[in-house]
Design a protein around this motif. Structure first.
Motif, short mmCIF file in Angstrom:
data_model
loop_
_atom_site.label_atom_id
_atom_site.label_comp_id
_atom_site.label_asym_id
_atom_site.label_seq_id
_atom_site.Cartn_x
_atom_site.Cartn_y
_atom_site.Cartn_z
N ILE A 72 28.44 32.29 55.02
CA ILE A 72 28.10 32.62 53.19
C ILE A 72 28.27 34.63 53.20
N ARG A 73 27.46 34.26 54.36
CA ARG A 73 27.06 35.78 54.45
C ARG A 73 28.16 36.72 54.92
N ASP A 74 29.41 35.77 55.14
CA ASP A 74 30.93 36.42 55.94
C ASP A 74 32.03 36.73 54.08
N ILE A 75 31.47 36.50 53.20
CA ILE A 75 32.15 36.79 52.04
C ILE A 75 31.30 38.43 52.08
N GLY A 76 32.20 38.88 51.46
CA GLY A 76 31.74 40.87 50.78
C GLY A 76 31.35 40.72 49.98
N ARG A 77 31.93 40.45 48.93
CA ARG A 77 32.40 40.43 47.82
C ARG A 77 32.86 39.35 46.59
N MET A 78 32.01 40.27 45.66
CA MET A 78 33.22 38.48 44.35
C MET A 78 33.11 39.51 43.43
N ARG A 79 34.02 39.01 43.01
CA ARG A 79 33.88 40.54 41.48
C ARG A 79 35.04 38.78 41.13
N ILE A 80 34.09 39.60 39.35
CA ILE A 80 33.88 39.17 38.17
C ILE A 80 34.52 39.63 36.73
N SER A 81 35.51 38.99 36.49
CA SER A 81 35.94 39.35 34.92
C SER A 81 35.24 38.81 33.99
N GLU A 82 34.49 39.25 32.40
CA GLU A 82 34.53 39.25 31.59
C GLU A 82 34.50 38.18 31.50
N GLU A 83 36.59 37.97 31.69
CA GLU A 83 37.85 37.08 30.65
C GLU A 83 37.27 36.21 31.02
N GLU A 124 30.63 42.22 41.60
CA GLU A 124 31.38 43.17 40.37
C GLU A 124 31.67 42.28 39.91
N ILE A 125 31.26 43.40 38.67
CA ILE A 125 31.34 42.98 37.36
C ILE A 125 32.80 43.84 36.40
N THR A 126 33.61 43.34 36.46
CA THR A 126 34.44 44.22 35.58
C THR A 126 34.75 43.89 34.30
N SER A 127 34.89 44.61 33.57
CA SER A 127 35.27 44.16 31.90
C SER A 127 36.37 43.17 30.88
N GLY A 128 37.62 43.37 32.22
CA GLY A 128 37.96 42.30 31.74
C GLY A 128 39.63 42.25 30.48
N LYS A 129 39.46 43.95 30.83
CA LYS A 129 40.33 44.74 29.63
C LYS A 129 41.91 44.50 30.63
N GLY A 130 41.82 44.67 31.62
CA GLY A 130 43.43 44.44 32.14
C GLY A 130 44.01 43.10 31.88
N GLU A 131 42.58 41.72 31.66
CA GLU A 131 43.13 40.21 31.41
C GLU A 131 44.09 40.31 30.34
N ARG A 132 43.25 40.81 29.30
CA ARG A 132 44.01 40.48 27.77
C ARG A 132 44.82 41.14 27.91
N VAL A 133 45.14 42.86 28.09
CA VAL A 133 46.59 43.50 28.05
C VAL A 133 47.72 42.03 28.60
N TYR A 134 47.11 41.94 29.97
CA TYR A 134 48.02 40.76 29.94
C TYR A 134 48.40 39.65 29.62
N GLN A 135 47.81 39.48 29.02
CA GLN A 135 48.03 38.34 28.25
C GLN A 135 48.45 38.44 26.79
N TYR A 136 48.03 39.89 26.40
CA TYR A 136 48.81 39.80 25.06
C TYR A 136 50.23 39.88 25.14
N ILE A 137 50.81 40.61 26.64
CA ILE A 137 51.89 40.73 27.19
C ILE A 137 52.52 39.67 27.18
N VAL A 138 52.03 38.59 27.41
CA VAL A 138 52.89 36.89 28.03
C VAL A 138 52.94 36.71 26.67
N LEU A 139 51.94 36.77 25.70
CA LEU A 139 52.11 36.45 24.57
C LEU A 139 53.24 36.81 23.34
N ALA A 140 53.33 38.06 23.82
CA ALA A 140 54.46 38.58 23.33
C ALA A 140 55.80 38.13 23.70
#
Length: 155
Positions: A72-83, A124-140
């Motif tokens: 487990i110590r070989d894992i450097g970081r985890m990125r987590i999105s609010e989405e 690393e906690i990210t806002s998830g805005k990029g994912e939301r934009v991607y979801q809207y593009i796919v929906l469109a």
């Protein structure tokens, strides 16, 4: 073992389990949650082996992702999105696994987050805005394709 059975710090307005789990994990990783409760669940450090989804298995301080076994110590970081997306990276910044392998809808994801946090993996906690934009593009695109199919009589 599912931490949601033991740790019920989610408010009543969070009816959606996905966002309740996201909120709980992020709160714990930011150090604002009840870490003593998580520590008491593990006790003397004899964590029982558990699985997260089909491809991830944790046994004490070793993690198996697919066929790849590592400490487990070989894992450097985890990125987590609010989405809801997650990704694990090694110490050199190379992505080990992403959203299709590890995400918030898997059972025991809270326990995996706790283990990674316990072993000092940077979150690393990210806002998830990029994912939301991607979801809207796919929906469109889906709406445009549906309209085009209706106009041309394909469907």
């Amino acid at each position: 073992m599912n931490i949601l059975r033991y740790y019920n710090a989610v408010s009543d307005e969070d009816k959606n389990k996905k966002y309740a789990v996201i909120k709980q994990c992020i709160t714990m990783l930011e150090g604002k949650g009840d870490a003593a409760l998580f520590d008491s669940m593990i006790g003397d450090g004899s964590l029982q082996p558990f699985s997260v989804g089909r491809k991830i298995k944790v046994d004490k301080d070793e993690i198996t992702i697919g066929r790849r076994r590592m400490d487990i110590r070989d894992i450097g970081r985890m990125r987590i999105s609010e989405e809801g997306s997650m990704a694990l990276y090694d110490r050199y910044g190379k992505k080990i696994c992403g959203t299709f392998t590890v995400n918030y809808m898997m059972e025991n994801i809270e326990l995996l987050c706790w283990c990674l946090h316990h072993y000092g993996v940077e979150a690393e906690i990210t806002s998830g805005k990029g994912e939301r934009v991607y979801q809207y593009i796919v929906l469109a695109i889906v709406i445009a394709a549906t309209i085009a199919c209706k106009i041309f009589g394909i469907i």
